[in-house]
Design an enzyme around this catalytic site. Structure first.
Site, PDB file in Angstrom:
ATOM      1  N   GLU A  52       0.821  -1.214   0.000  1.00  0.00           N
ATOM      2  CA  GLU A  52       0.000   0.000   0.000  1.00  0.00           C
ATOM      3  C   GLU A  52       0.855   1.264   0.000  1.00  0.00           C
ATOM      4  OE1 GLU A  52      -3.085   0.451  -0.521  1.00  0.00           O
ATOM      5  OE2 GLU A  52      -3.738  -1.637  -0.493  1.00  0.00           O
ATOM      6  N   CYS A 212     -13.331   2.641 -15.613  1.00  0.00           N
ATOM      7  CA  CYS A 212     -13.624   4.067 -15.397  1.00  0.00           C
ATOM      8  C   CYS A 212     -12.324   4.866 -15.397  1.00  0.00           C
ATOM      9  CB  CYS A 212     -14.376   4.240 -14.072  1.00  0.00           C
ATOM     10  SG  CYS A 212     -15.130   5.863 -13.867  1.00  0.00           S
ATOM     11  N   CYS A 219     -17.525   2.868 -20.707  1.00  0.00           N
ATOM     12  CA  CYS A 219     -18.813   2.898 -20.004  1.00  0.00           C
ATOM     13  C   CYS A 219     -19.711   1.713 -20.372  1.00  0.00           C
ATOM     14  CB  CYS A 219     -19.543   4.212 -20.284  1.00  0.00           C
ATOM     15  SG  CYS A 219     -18.667   5.655 -19.629  1.00  0.00           S
ATOM     16  N   CYS A 222     -19.200  -1.018 -17.946  1.00  0.00           N
ATOM     17  CA  CYS A 222     -19.258  -0.663 -16.526  1.00  0.00           C
ATOM     18  C   CYS A 222     -20.487  -1.282 -15.867  1.00  0.00           C
ATOM     19  CB  CYS A 222     -19.280   0.859 -16.356  1.00  0.00           C
ATOM     20  SG  CYS A 222     -19.357   1.365 -14.619  1.00  0.00           S
ATOM     21  N   CYS A 228     -24.861   5.901 -12.573  1.00  0.00           N
ATOM     22  CA  CYS A 228     -23.857   6.960 -12.761  1.00  0.00           C
ATOM     23  C   CYS A 228     -24.484   8.168 -13.453  1.00  0.00           C
ATOM     24  CB  CYS A 228     -22.692   6.410 -13.586  1.00  0.00           C
ATOM     25  SG  CYS A 228     -21.421   7.636 -13.955  1.00  0.00           S
TER      26      CYS A 228
END
Length: 384
Positions: A52, A212, A219, A222, A228
């Site tokens: 991370e 995205c 799209c 998605c 959205c």
């Protein structure tokens, strides 16, 4: 349509999409035998924490090989605490933003004090509270949330760049992400489910990385496009709204590769308080508008090291970009003439055989210089 009415659909549809399309084989998100964890199962917090921090401002495809290299060098928390900082920087070399490596090293000692050396291999002793992780150097709320949700499968929200972009498009926010942070955090908090938050947060990040995207979002692929607002009413490419771009300055830097009569090259170590402190570099500095680059190099070496040199042929020139500036490097081969080398602007100077350059941690820009110098000198990198 209000986004809140879609929360259940988003959670459900995104997890189904993730199971079929997500990046399911990220090594630190797997058990030691390489299998996927069950819901609620604890994974190694150490490997996830390292990953991370590496992922801050760095893409996954770049981090993967550095993470494996790190885990080979420092396989557990105790081995990291026992390492020398120069060892840590050398393993990190090339990944950039070197303060991250130094903070990991500092944090390892804090974690050992918190957990206990004997307990460090027992995941149940590792911290699970947000404020405990955020107390470590360089760990913000999103990184801490990602560590806890990934390692312990606990419902902590995240807000990295991918998630900011997705949420900004979901609500078609007319503000930039910088000016909309509080609202985006609230959305992330509301979205993360109590069941399987580890996969949900990873699914959000994967959706941002694979579908995205910043440019040319896909799209039609998605799973949450029907929730959205940017897709339904506007053009997703227009979101998130952008702040006015700042002009990035360009600085010209003269670099000296100084050789003595024994064919050794001079390197210096940056002051700890400076950017990339503790790293090694070739001496040089910023060109003034009134001087040629050869004059820059000669002046900088006198100011930084207190010696006189003869500036010889140019070895290489190239541009290197940082997030806040661009540097144009011009590198010359130089001959040591007179004076006693002193670290007037650094913490240490060393004369070394050029073949030993790979033993020292250098900033990324210097790797191109070293590679070109090896070719010039006929040193084969693979045989070192």
């Amino acid at each position: 349509m209000k986004i809140i009415t879609c929360f259940n659909d988003i959670q459900h549809d995104l997890l189904i999409w993730f199971s079929d399309n997500g990046r399911l084989r990220i090594p630190w998100k797997l058990k030691s035998d390489g299998s996927r964890p069950e819901t609620g199962e604890v994974l190694s917090p150490y490997g996830i924490w390292i990953a991370e921090v590496m992922l801050q401002q760095t893409q996954l495809k770049v981090v993967l090989r550095y993470w494996h290299k790190w885990m080979m060098s420092f396989p557990n928390l105790v081995s990291l605490t026992e390492a020398d900082e120069q060892e840590v920087l050398l393993v990190w070399q090339g990944l950039g933003y070197y303060s991250r490596a130094k903070r990991l090293h500092q944090s390892s000692k804090l974690l050992v004090n918190l957990i206990g050396e004997v307990n460090s291999s027992d995941f149940s002793f590792w911290p699970v509270e947000l404020d405990q992780w955020m107390a470590l150097p360089g760990i913000g709320r999103s990184t801490a949330g990602s560590i806890i949700s990934s390692a312990f499968d606990l419902p902590l929200p995240i807000l990295d760049g991918n998630v900011k972009r997705i949420l900004s498009r979901l609500v078609a926010s007319n503000k930039s992400t910088k000016k909309n942070t509080k609202r985006l955090w609230r959305l992330s908090e509301q979205l993360v489910p109590k069941d399987n938050p580890r996969d949900f947060n990873q699914a959000l990040m994967d959706l941002g990385a694979l579908v995205c995207t910043v440019k040319n979002p896909k799209c039609s692929f998605c799973p949450i496009r029907n929730c959205c607002l940017a897709f339904l009413k506007y053009d997703p490419i227009d979101f998130p709204k952008k702040d006015m771009k700042k002009v990035i300055p360009v600085q010209e830097i003269g670099i000296a590769l100084i050789f003595n009569n024994d064919d050794e090259i001079l390197i210096d170590q940056r002051l700890e308080k400076d950017s990339m402190g503790g790293m090694w570099e070739f001496p040089g500095g910023k060109k003034e508008s009134y001087e040629c680059i050869e004059k820059t190099i000669k002046r900088e070496i006198m100011e930084e090291i207190g010696i006189d040199i003869k500036v010889g042929e140019k070895l290489i020139s190239f541009e290197h970009s940082y997030s806040h500036k661009k540097l144009y490097f011009t590198v010359h081969l130089c001959e040591f003439l007179s004076g006693k080398p002193r670290p007037l602007a650094s913490q240490k100077l060393l004369w070394i055989d050029p073949s030993r350059l790979l033993e020292f941690p250098f900033p990324a820009a210097n790797t191109k210089i070293i590679s070109t110098l090896f070719k010039y000198l006929g040193i084969e990198k693979e045989k070192l």
